[in-house]
Design a protein around this motif. Structure first.
Motif, PDB file in Angstrom:
ATOM      1  N   SER A  84       0.885  -1.324  -0.066  1.00 37.45           N
ATOM      2  CA  SER A  84      -0.046  -0.042  -0.158  1.00 37.45           C
ATOM      3  C   SER A  84       1.011   1.365  -0.153  1.00 37.45           C
ATOM      4  O   SER A  84       1.979   1.489   0.740  1.00 37.45           O
ATOM      5  N   ILE A  85       0.406   2.238  -0.852  1.00 39.40           N
ATOM      6  CA  ILE A  85       1.107   3.627  -0.589  1.00 39.40           C
ATOM      7  C   ILE A  85       1.254   4.041   0.568  1.00 39.40           C
ATOM      8  O   ILE A  85       2.294   4.884   0.847  1.00 39.40           O
ATOM      9  N   ALA A  86       0.212   4.087   1.454  1.00 38.30           N
ATOM     10  CA  ALA A  86       0.300   4.578   2.662  1.00 38.30           C
ATOM     11  C   ALA A  86       1.419   4.005   3.637  1.00 38.30           C
ATOM     12  O   ALA A  86       1.629   4.491   4.702  1.00 38.30           O
ATOM     13  N   ASP A  87       1.757   2.702   3.326  1.00 37.91           N
ATOM     14  CA  ASP A  87       2.795   2.188   4.244  1.00 37.91           C
ATOM     15  C   ASP A  87       4.000   2.809   4.022  1.00 37.91           C
ATOM     16  O   ASP A  87       4.788   2.518   5.068  1.00 37.91           O
ATOM     17  N   SER A  88       4.482   3.366   3.218  1.00 43.71           N
ATOM     18  CA  SER A  88       5.636   3.986   2.866  1.00 43.71           C
ATOM     19  C   SER A  88       5.934   5.285   3.914  1.00 43.71           C
ATOM     20  O   SER A  88       6.922   5.782   4.415  1.00 43.71           O
ATOM     21  N   GLY A  89       4.882   5.700   4.569  1.00 42.74           N
ATOM     22  CA  GLY A  89       5.038   6.743   5.432  1.00 42.74           C
ATOM     23  C   GLY A  89       5.197   6.282   6.930  1.00 42.74           C
ATOM     24  O   GLY A  89       5.342   7.084   7.870  1.00 42.74           O
ATOM     25  N   GLY A  90       5.266   5.144   7.240  1.00 39.46           N
ATOM     26  CA  GLY A  90       5.483   4.719   8.508  1.00 39.46           C
ATOM     27  C   GLY A  90       7.007   4.169   8.811  1.00 39.46           C
ATOM     28  O   GLY A  90       7.723   4.472   8.066  1.00 39.46           O
ATOM     29  N   THR A  91       7.186   3.303   9.754  1.00 39.05           N
ATOM     30  CA  THR A  91       8.336   2.652  10.202  1.00 39.05           C
ATOM     31  C   THR A  91       8.208   1.123  10.400  1.00 39.05           C
ATOM     32  O   THR A  91       7.648   0.775  11.304  1.00 39.05           O
ATOM     33  N   LEU A  92       9.029   0.427   9.691  1.00 39.64           N
ATOM     34  CA  LEU A  92       8.976  -0.909   9.752  1.00 39.64           C
ATOM     35  C   LEU A  92       9.942  -1.398  10.872  1.00 39.64           C
ATOM     36  O   LEU A  92      11.102  -1.030  10.579  1.00 39.64           O
ATOM     37  N   VAL A  93       9.606  -2.171  11.946  1.00 36.95           N
ATOM     38  CA  VAL A  93      10.188  -2.559  12.880  1.00 36.95           C
ATOM     39  C   VAL A  93      10.404  -4.186  13.126  1.00 36.95           C
ATOM     40  O   VAL A  93       9.199  -4.841  12.731  1.00 36.95           O
ATOM     41  N   VAL A  94      11.261  -4.890  13.073  1.00 39.28           N
ATOM     42  CA  VAL A  94      11.379  -6.226  13.102  1.00 39.28           C
ATOM     43  C   VAL A  94      12.389  -6.474  14.257  1.00 39.28           C
ATOM     44  O   VAL A  94      13.509  -6.103  14.458  1.00 39.28           O
ATOM     45  N   ASN A  95      11.849  -7.595  15.363  1.00 34.66           N
ATOM     46  CA  ASN A  95      12.607  -7.787  16.337  1.00 34.66           C
ATOM     47  C   ASN A  95      12.677  -9.174  16.402  1.00 34.66           C
ATOM     48  O   ASN A  95      11.905  -9.951  16.258  1.00 34.66           O
ATOM     49  N   LEU A  96      14.209  -9.642  16.686  1.00 32.30           N
ATOM     50  CA  LEU A  96      14.213 -11.105  16.519  1.00 32.30           C
ATOM     51  C   LEU A  96      14.817 -11.482  18.162  1.00 32.30           C
ATOM     52  O   LEU A  96      15.549 -10.752  18.714  1.00 32.30           O
TER      53      LEU A  96
ATOM     54  N   GLU B 126      27.130 -32.473  11.944  1.00 37.63           N
ATOM     55  CA  GLU B 126      26.294 -32.081  13.038  1.00 37.63           C
ATOM     56  C   GLU B 126      25.503 -30.566  12.689  1.00 37.63           C
ATOM     57  O   GLU B 126      24.384 -30.424  13.234  1.00 37.63           O
ATOM     58  N   TYR B 127      26.216 -29.872  12.303  1.00 40.29           N
ATOM     59  CA  TYR B 127      25.670 -28.612  12.120  1.00 40.29           C
ATOM     60  C   TYR B 127      24.498 -28.558  10.786  1.00 40.29           C
ATOM     61  O   TYR B 127      23.596 -27.804  10.962  1.00 40.29           O
ATOM     62  N   LEU B 128      24.752 -29.431  10.110  1.00 43.07           N
ATOM     63  CA  LEU B 128      23.894 -29.502   9.042  1.00 43.07           C
ATOM     64  C   LEU B 128      22.422 -29.886   9.587  1.00 43.07           C
ATOM     65  O   LEU B 128      21.403 -29.511   8.794  1.00 43.07           O
ATOM     66  N   GLN B 129      22.487 -30.882  10.440  1.00 40.52           N
ATOM     67  CA  GLN B 129      21.265 -31.202  10.943  1.00 40.52           C
ATOM     68  C   GLN B 129      20.675 -30.333  12.136  1.00 40.52           C
ATOM     69  O   GLN B 129      19.479 -30.546  12.775  1.00 40.52           O
ATOM     70  N   ALA B 130      21.509 -29.316  12.531  1.00 41.62           N
ATOM     71  CA  ALA B 130      21.125 -28.384  13.652  1.00 41.62           C
ATOM     72  C   ALA B 130      19.872 -27.368  13.428  1.00 41.62           C
ATOM     73  O   ALA B 130      19.689 -27.226  12.152  1.00 41.62           O
ATOM     74  N   LYS B 131      19.378 -27.282  14.356  1.00 39.87           N
ATOM     75  CA  LYS B 131      18.029 -26.261  14.154  1.00 39.87           C
ATOM     76  C   LYS B 131      18.090 -25.333  15.479  1.00 39.87           C
ATOM     77  O   LYS B 131      18.798 -25.347  16.470  1.00 39.87           O
ATOM     78  N   ALA B 132      17.441 -24.052  15.054  1.00 34.63           N
ATOM     79  CA  ALA B 132      17.422 -23.224  16.190  1.00 34.63           C
ATOM     80  C   ALA B 132      15.848 -22.636  16.142  1.00 34.63           C
ATOM     81  O   ALA B 132      15.248 -22.359  14.957  1.00 34.63           O
ATOM     82  N   GLN B 133      15.254 -22.021  17.114  1.00 42.22           N
ATOM     83  CA  GLN B 133      14.212 -21.724  17.375  1.00 42.22           C
ATOM     84  C   GLN B 133      14.063 -20.354  17.498  1.00 42.22           C
ATOM     85  O   GLN B 133      14.726 -19.601  18.348  1.00 42.22           O
ATOM     86  N   LEU B 134      13.317 -19.486  16.571  1.00 44.11           N
ATOM     87  CA  LEU B 134      13.465 -18.060  16.355  1.00 44.11           C
ATOM     88  C   LEU B 134      12.129 -17.253  16.729  1.00 44.11           C
ATOM     89  O   LEU B 134      11.163 -17.838  16.067  1.00 44.11           O
ATOM     90  N   VAL B 135      12.052 -16.400  17.563  1.00 40.63           N
ATOM     91  CA  VAL B 135      10.836 -15.712  17.414  1.00 40.63           C
ATOM     92  C   VAL B 135      10.863 -14.198  16.634  1.00 40.63           C
ATOM     93  O   VAL B 135      11.841 -13.521  17.223  1.00 40.63           O
ATOM     94  N   VAL B 136       9.927 -14.179  15.989  1.00 39.19           N
ATOM     95  CA  VAL B 136       9.944 -12.812  14.962  1.00 39.19           C
ATOM     96  C   VAL B 136       8.646 -11.950  15.364  1.00 39.19           C
ATOM     97  O   VAL B 136       7.659 -12.475  15.367  1.00 39.19           O
ATOM     98  N   LEU B 137       9.002 -10.931  15.651  1.00 35.59           N
ATOM     99  CA  LEU B 137       7.950  -9.665  15.718  1.00 35.59           C
ATOM    100  C   LEU B 137       8.095  -8.513  14.667  1.00 35.59           C
ATOM    101  O   LEU B 137       9.203  -8.038  14.856  1.00 35.59           O
ATOM    102  N   ALA B 138       7.086  -8.659  13.881  1.00 31.80           N
ATOM    103  CA  ALA B 138       7.325  -7.802  12.759  1.00 31.80           C
ATOM    104  C   ALA B 138       6.026  -6.800  12.543  1.00 31.80           C
ATOM    105  O   ALA B 138       4.744  -7.185  12.953  1.00 31.80           O
ATOM    106  N   TYR B 139       6.126  -5.491  12.522  1.00 29.95           N
ATOM    107  CA  TYR B 139       5.074  -4.731  12.589  1.00 29.95           C
ATOM    108  C   TYR B 139       5.415  -3.320  11.987  1.00 29.95           C
ATOM    109  O   TYR B 139       6.762  -2.893  11.843  1.00 29.95           O
ATOM    110  N   LEU B 140       4.329  -2.517  11.346  1.00 30.41           N
ATOM    111  CA  LEU B 140       4.724  -1.133  10.745  1.00 30.41           C
ATOM    112  C   LEU B 140       3.952  -0.204  11.686  1.00 30.41           C
ATOM    113  O   LEU B 140       2.795  -0.322  12.050  1.00 30.41           O
TER     114      LEU B 140
END
Length: 571
Positions: free
Chosen positions: A189-201, A279-293
């Motif tokens: 949306s053209i209105a989205d360019s007027g805000g601030t995108l925040v991504v928290n990991l 061992e690293y190829l089979q490794a996994k990590a659990q990540l919490v992502v919070l994204a909002y405008l």
């Protein structure tokens, strides 16, 4: 000089899940013998904004150009310049092909997301994009296997320039070392360019035994970064992305993108191994992502105010920082004022309004009751508006900030209006009509543009015109200067006008955001003091003070005698 022959080719559409664009220029011939077939190839989006760059390549003879992470679902324009010299005709063929990167699951997250309308109605996931949507001169290579893992994301519109992205399923996103995990953040949306995108990991947990594992993230527009373990600059074909990392030693990271491009944004996540092993190829990590405008970062904190602005049809938000604070979220305190400086500022701006008290007393003594009431209104709301206008902890608001500001501006302009009309010494009935009519027009003007320069300049010019006309009329009728007393000019009018001019100069020429607390306080004191000198003398009283006061207030329907002398008298 170098002569160029410009050749424009039809646009090429880049389908979704394109990992590599292969552009081949073959069969290049020149009509001039012994001349090399030299060309310059330029690639760019059809609708190119400042956030996206162009790509240029120079080659001689057959050319094979490879672009990693081309923009998905966009049209590319190919421009070719001939560098073979003047009079040389160049002919060649162009072939565009794409290497696809399919998600690990059977569903297409782009098709799934596009099936969601703004009312959050979820439809069934669609299939892979058909090759029939590609131009006739493109060839798609679909290698077996997958090269990414997608996660469905829902966009929730909460308010103006306020969007929350919610990940379906588990809040923890599994991230692996083999394939990147991909999230789509729809900001088309053209209105989205007027805000601030925040991504928290937030790195929740990792597989045991992998040590200080690092999860690398890249945020980019139009196309994702699909090889995070091979690049660190988060750069796609035409866009420079934003990178951030989390690890077991630093599990949290935050990214703020002010005024993002109106487009599809992609967040790529991948577990990066310092030493590749089984061992690293089979490794996994659990990540919490919070994204909002959001309109502003953290609502601009304690030392700022988030404001929505509209200009040239575009709506955007920003922080108005105070007390020396700076930054996108008013978090940069390198030049911030101390608590003592803030306390001094609020005391100057509020207590300086007490100098209206002498003007109120003089107005009451001379029976200018309307003027005294206006001055009282201005002093009250100006003091409490500036007490509420301060940032941080030194703030006190008795009502809504916008109401206090409007009343302060209204009282200031109306005080100027009624003072000049009082100096004109026109008929009482006409004076009251002009006072009320002018106040109504000033209130309307302030509601349209509160900070407009004509809000104060317009009433001042009209009132000065009325006063000058009345004084000239008396001068002509009496054939004498008006006011007639030189003492009135020397001890009242000239000092009052001088103070008013100095106040206007301080307000218009010297006031800045840095010295606002001192210059605006000085403006209060100069204006309030000038009113004491500019107010004309009251009516001559023939009776005692108490009887005259009651007679003026309770005259009602009887015909009252008007003993006012129209001439100024030095008192």
């Amino acid at each position: 000089p170098v002569f160029h022959t410009l050749v424009l080719f039809p646009r090429v559409f880049v389908p979704s899940y394109s990992a590599i664009l292969h552009l081949e220029l073959g069969a290049c011939t020149v009509n001039v013998s012994s001349t090399p077939c030299a060309v310059r190839v330029m690639l760019g989006l059809v609708t190119l904004s400042e956030s996206f760059s162009r790509k240029e390549f120079n080659c001689t003879g057959p050319c094979n150009l490879f672009l990693a992470s081309p923009p998905w679902e966009k049209w590319l324009r190919i421009t070719v310049d001939s560098l073979s010299g003047p009079g040389a005709g160049v002919s060649f063929t162009v072939t565009a092909s794409f290497t696809a990167c399919w998600p690990g699951g059977p569903s297409s997250f782009l098709s799934f997301f596009q099936s969601l309308n703004r009312s959050q109605e979820v439809s069934q996931p669609g299939g892979r994009p058909s090759n029939a949507t590609l131009p006739a001169n493109t060839e798609v290579a679909d290698p077996p296997g997958s090269c990414l893992r997608d996660h469905a994301v829902i966009r929730e519109d909460l308010d103006i320039v306020w969007v929350r992205f919610r990940i379906l399923g588990d809040t923890n996103i599994p991230v692996q070392a083999q394939l990147p995990s991909l999230l789509l953040l729809n900001l088309d949306s053209i209105a989205d360019s007027g805000g601030t995108l925040v991504v928290n990991l937030l790195l929740n947990k990792t597989s045991p035994g992998i040590g200080n594992a690092t999860v690398r993230a890249c945020l980019s527009a139009a196309s994702p970064v699909l090889s995070l373990n091979a690049t660190e600059d988060c750069e796609t074909a035409f866009f420079q992305g934003y990178g951030l990392n989390v690890s077991t030693s630093s599990p949290e990271a935050s990214l703020v993108v002010p005024y993002p491009e109106s487009d599809n944004w992609f967040l790529s996540l991948q577990l990066v191994c310092p030493e590749p092993s089984a061992e690293y190829l089979q490794a996994k990590a659990q990540l919490v992502v919070l994204a909002y405008l959001s309109p502003c970062v953290d609502d601009c904190g304690m030392y700022g105010q988030c404001s929505l602005m509209r200009r040239h049809g575009y709506l955007y938000a920003g922080c108005n920082c105070k007390a020396g604070w700076d930054g996108w979220g008013c978090t940069d305190g390198t030049k911030a004022q101390s608590l003592g400086a803030q306390t001094l500022a609020i005391l100057l701006l509020t207590l300086s309004n007490l100098l209206f008290l002498p003007a109120i007393v003089v107005a009451l003594h001379r029976y200018h009751l309307v003027e005294a009431a206006v001055y009282t209104f201005t002093m009250f709301f100006s003091a409490f508006y500036h007490a509420c206008d301060q940032p941080g902890v030194v703030v006190f608001c008795i009502m809504d900030y916008d109401t206090l500001q409007y009343c302060d501006f209204l009282g200031s302009v109306v005080s100027l209006w009624v003072t000049i009309l009082c100096m004109a010494r026109i008929k009482t009935m006409l004076k009251y009509v002009l006072c009320v009519l002018g106040t109504l027009f000033i209130a309307m003007s302030l509601s349209l543009d509160r900070r407009g320069v004509w809000n104060m300049l317009g009433p001042s010019l009209v009132a000065l015109t009325i006063m000058t006309s009345a004084w000239v009329f008396r001068c002509v009728n009496r054939r004498h200067c008006y006011p007639p007393s030189w003492r009135r000019w020397a001890f009242f009018l000239l000092p009052g006008v001088g103070l008013a001019l100095v106040a206007g100069s301080v307000y218009a020429l010297t006031e800045t955001s840095e010295n606002y607390y001192y210059t605006h306080s000085l403006w209060h004191m100069l204006v309030a003091t000038s009113l004491v000198f500019l107010l004309p003398p009251g009516e001559k009283q023939q009776e005692s003070w108490s009887w005259s006061w009651s007679r003026k207030l309770f005259c009602r329907y009887e015909i009252c005698q008007n003993d006012r002398d129209e001439m100024y008298t030095a008192t």
